[in-house]
Motif scaffolding. Structure first.
Motif, PDB file in Angstrom:
ATOM      1  N   TYR A   1     -64.208  21.257 -44.755  1.00 15.46           N
ATOM      2  CA  TYR A   1     -65.143  19.310 -43.859  1.00 15.46           C
ATOM      3  C   TYR A   1     -66.510  19.800 -43.350  1.00 15.46           C
TER       4      TYR A   1
ATOM      5  N   SER B   1     -58.820  19.589 -33.558  1.00 13.15           N
ATOM      6  CA  SER B   1     -58.165  19.181 -34.389  1.00 13.15           C
ATOM      7  C   SER B   1     -58.028  18.791 -35.276  1.00 13.15           C
TER       8      SER B   1
ATOM      9  N   PHE C   1     -57.384  15.599 -38.428  1.00 14.02           N
ATOM     10  CA  PHE C   1     -57.309  14.007 -38.171  1.00 14.02           C
ATOM     11  C   PHE C   1     -55.578  13.730 -37.927  1.00 14.02           C
ATOM     12  N   SER C   2     -54.937  14.900 -38.531  1.00 16.19           N
ATOM     13  CA  SER C   2     -53.456  14.593 -38.444  1.00 16.19           C
ATOM     14  C   SER C   2     -52.706  15.283 -37.362  1.00 16.19           C
ATOM     15  N   GLY C   3     -53.804  15.832 -36.550  1.00 17.43           N
ATOM     16  CA  GLY C   3     -53.525  15.707 -34.705  1.00 17.43           C
ATOM     17  C   GLY C   3     -52.956  17.306 -35.304  1.00 17.43           C
ATOM     18  N   GLU C   4     -53.113  18.033 -35.776  1.00 15.23           N
ATOM     19  CA  GLU C   4     -52.648  19.683 -35.948  1.00 15.23           C
ATOM     20  C   GLU C   4     -53.625  19.988 -35.259  1.00 15.23           C
ATOM     21  N   ARG C   5     -53.407  21.611 -34.208  1.00 17.42           N
ATOM     22  CA  ARG C   5     -54.326  21.931 -34.057  1.00 17.42           C
ATOM     23  C   ARG C   5     -54.653  23.550 -34.898  1.00 17.42           C
TER      24      ARG C   5
ATOM     25  N   SER D   1     -48.315  11.723 -42.382  1.00 18.04           N
ATOM     26  CA  SER D   1     -48.344  10.018 -42.601  1.00 18.04           C
ATOM     27  C   SER D   1     -50.204   9.466 -42.294  1.00 18.04           C
ATOM     28  N   VAL D   2     -50.617  10.236 -41.639  1.00 21.47           N
ATOM     29  CA  VAL D   2     -52.228   9.349 -41.332  1.00 21.47           C
ATOM     30  C   VAL D   2     -52.837  10.025 -43.238  1.00 21.47           C
TER      31      VAL D   2
ATOM     32  N   ALA E   1     -59.360  16.862 -43.426  1.00 20.91           N
ATOM     33  CA  ALA E   1     -59.019  16.702 -42.278  1.00 20.91           C
ATOM     34  C   ALA E   1     -57.665  16.690 -41.795  1.00 20.91           C
TER      35      ALA E   1
ATOM     36  N   LYS F   1     -60.350  26.449 -31.563  1.00 22.43           N
ATOM     37  CA  LYS F   1     -59.860  25.601 -31.647  1.00 22.43           C
ATOM     38  C   LYS F   1     -59.907  24.303 -31.756  1.00 22.43           C
TER      39      LYS F   1
ATOM     40  N   GLY G   1     -64.562  14.004 -45.991  1.00 25.05           N
ATOM     41  CA  GLY G   1     -64.325  14.361 -45.223  1.00 25.05           C
ATOM     42  C   GLY G   1     -62.649  14.346 -43.826  1.00 25.05           C
ATOM     43  N   ALA G   2     -62.433  12.846 -44.641  1.00 19.41           N
ATOM     44  CA  ALA G   2     -61.138  12.489 -44.317  1.00 19.41           C
ATOM     45  C   ALA G   2     -59.662  12.947 -44.267  1.00 19.41           C
TER      46      ALA G   2
ATOM     47  N   ASP H   1     -52.750   6.302 -44.636  1.00 20.97           N
ATOM     48  CA  ASP H   1     -54.111   5.671 -44.540  1.00 20.97           C
ATOM     49  C   ASP H   1     -55.442   5.458 -44.512  1.00 20.97           C
ATOM     50  N   LEU H   2     -55.454   6.559 -45.874  1.00 18.62           N
ATOM     51  CA  LEU H   2     -56.998   6.682 -45.755  1.00 18.62           C
ATOM     52  C   LEU H   2     -57.196   6.616 -47.411  1.00 18.62           C
TER      53      LEU H   2
END
Ligand SMILES: Cc1cc2nc3c(=O)[nH]c(=O)nc-3n(C[C@H](O)[C@H](O)[C@H](O)COP(=O)(O)OP(=O)(O)OC[C@H]3O[C@@H](n4cnc5c(N)ncnc54)[C@H](O)[C@@H]3O)c2cc1C
Lengths: 189, 227
Positions: free
Chosen positions: A31, A14, A16-20, A80-81, A74, A12, A70-71, A84-85
């Protein structure tokens, strides 16, 4: 800081937004392709002669853009992430188009398929093009699964960018052969 | 996917000056720096010192409204940079870039669980001081003397659990736990779906992340790895 984290040892990773998610997740595939493409561009830059400073800078700018791509890939939509992008927009694709037009002016008209290769930098550009196409295919598959309009829109912009980038890389391969006085080899049927 | 160093939009460079230093324990200290007027950041973000060829990151512990910047630093005696911060004369000039990172608080319908080891507490200070309340905080330290910000966190956390890894004769705080944060999560923390924020030691981040997969599936994991 240690490079290895070990948190991916069980298949697994992670987002970038926190999900596994599973490493076989389409998002991870997409990505991963973009990361591979970026690395191939690193090889391409390393193969350019030092006097090709402008071209080097242009490709390094594209490498930075690919981090942004890539961000985007991801993060899950609406997280909410994502807010920021920096968005991948038409502006990024337009820059590629301008670069394609610039290089294309120095090239002969193309009537046949070309054998990928020639100068080492041209060969790298062809590898990059093929990886870029794969990335594009994965993003298209990802956007087909995307439920949210806002995400589809951003993924569409990414698809346009990657599509334009693979065109750029094709022209760049020919340009690299030209600046090294190497003729493209035409496919003989 | 780790992006913290790479996608931060072009961070600016700033000159600053050491205003003050205070030791919290024998090996941990706070420093206060002049805040360049144009420097802005979000609670949880960090700055990166540039000192000759050395670059080192530190989470800001003050809030965006404060007039100075403060950092909480562990003194690695044999390290190249933290001893410089530990010994620099008041008034010494430094250069830093920033703000860096995306380790900011992201409100959601899930409960937030902050997990820190040692100075990994730093970003949560800025977040808490900026008005975020109601979170669970697990702070993994060796002994209770390392719980430097205990009174503050008791005032804003819904649940605050100091986790003391070194077994000593000292009595733990009444709501404290003898053992690592991972063991607390494994043995005491109710299953559920949470937003985990993990900051500090990389091994803790790995172990908690793997535990999240097993015991708290569906949770989000945000990380800030110090070393
Ligand atoms: C994203 C990020 C945020 C950070 N924020 C902080 C912060 O807010 N406060 C802080 O003290 N440090 C923080 N650090 C660590 C900091 O950047 C330095 O690494 C640390 O101050 C030691 O610097 P050094 O040059 O003396 O030794 P380094 O060469 O950097 O480190 C030497 C060794 O010291 C140990 N070490 C490093 N940092 C710590 C620490 N904080 N606690 C215990 N052991 C450590 C590790 O084993 C490391 O291998 C952060 C690092 C990163 C990547």
């Amino acid at each position: 800081m240690k490079i290895y984290t070990g948190s991916g040892d069980r298949g697994k990773t992670s987002l970038f937004s926190g999900e596994r998610v599973s490493k076989s997740d389409l998002r991870v595939e997409a990505y991963g392709d973009v990361d591979e493409l970026n690395s191939v561009l690193g090889g391409l830059v390393a193969s350019l002669p030092p006097e090709e400073l402008k071209l080097t800078e242009e490709i390094q700018r594209i490498q930075s853009d690919l981090f942004r791509v890539g961000a985007w890939l991801a993060v899950t939509p609406g997280s909410s992430v994502a807010s920021d992008l920096e968005e991948i927009s038409e502006k990024h694709s337009k820059l590629l188009e301008a670069a394609i037009d610039r290089m294309d002016k120095g090239l002969s008209n193309l009537k046949d398929f070309l054998l990928p290769g020639g100068h080492i930098s041209a060969a790298w550009a062809h590898v990059a093009r093929a990886v870029c196409r794969r990335a594009e295919r994965h993003v298209v598959r990802l956007s087909a699964t995307s439920a949210k309009d806002s995400e589809s829109e951003q993924l569409r912009a990414v698809v346009v960018y990657l599509n334009r980038l693979s065109d750029y890389l094709f022209v760049l391969a020919r340009h690299c052969n030209r600046i090294h006085n190497i003729s493209d080899r035409v496919w003989e049927k | 996917m780790k992006l913290s160093k790479t996608v931060t939009p072009d961070a600016n460079s700033y000159a600053t000056e050491l205003l003050d230093r205070c030791w919290l324990t024998e090996i941990t200290f706070e420093i206060r720096l002049k805040r360049p007027p144009s420097f802005t950041f979000e609670p949880g973000q960090r700055i990166r010192f540039q000192h000759h060829s050395i670059e080192r990151d530190y989470s800001v512990i003050t809030t965006p409204d404060d007039t100075t910047l403060a950092l909480c630093i562990y003194h690695v005696e044999e390290g190249p940079f933290s001893p410089i911060l530990a010994a620099a004369a008041i008034g010494t000039s430094f250069t830093f870039t920033g703000p860096h990172g995306y380790f900011t608080y992201r409100p959601s319908e899930r409960s937030a669980v902050f997990v820190a080891t040692g100075t990994g507490i730093a970003p949560f200070l800025s977040i808490g001081r900026s008005g975020v309340t109601g979170f669970t905080l697990l702070h993994g330290v060796k002994t209770s003397s390392d719980l430097y910000y205990q009174p503050f966190f008791r005032s804003c956390a819904a649940v605050y659990v100091p986790c003391l890894s070194e077994r000593r004769t000292e009595t733990p705080p009444t709501d404290g736990f003898h053992g690592r944060v991972t063991r607390y999560l494994e043995e005491q923390f109710p299953p559920g779906i949470y937003d985990f924020y993990l900051s500090g030691q990389q091994e803790m981040i790995r172990d908690v992340t793997l535990l999240v997969d097993e015991k708290f599936p569906g949770s989000l994991v945000y990380t800030e790895s110090f070393y």
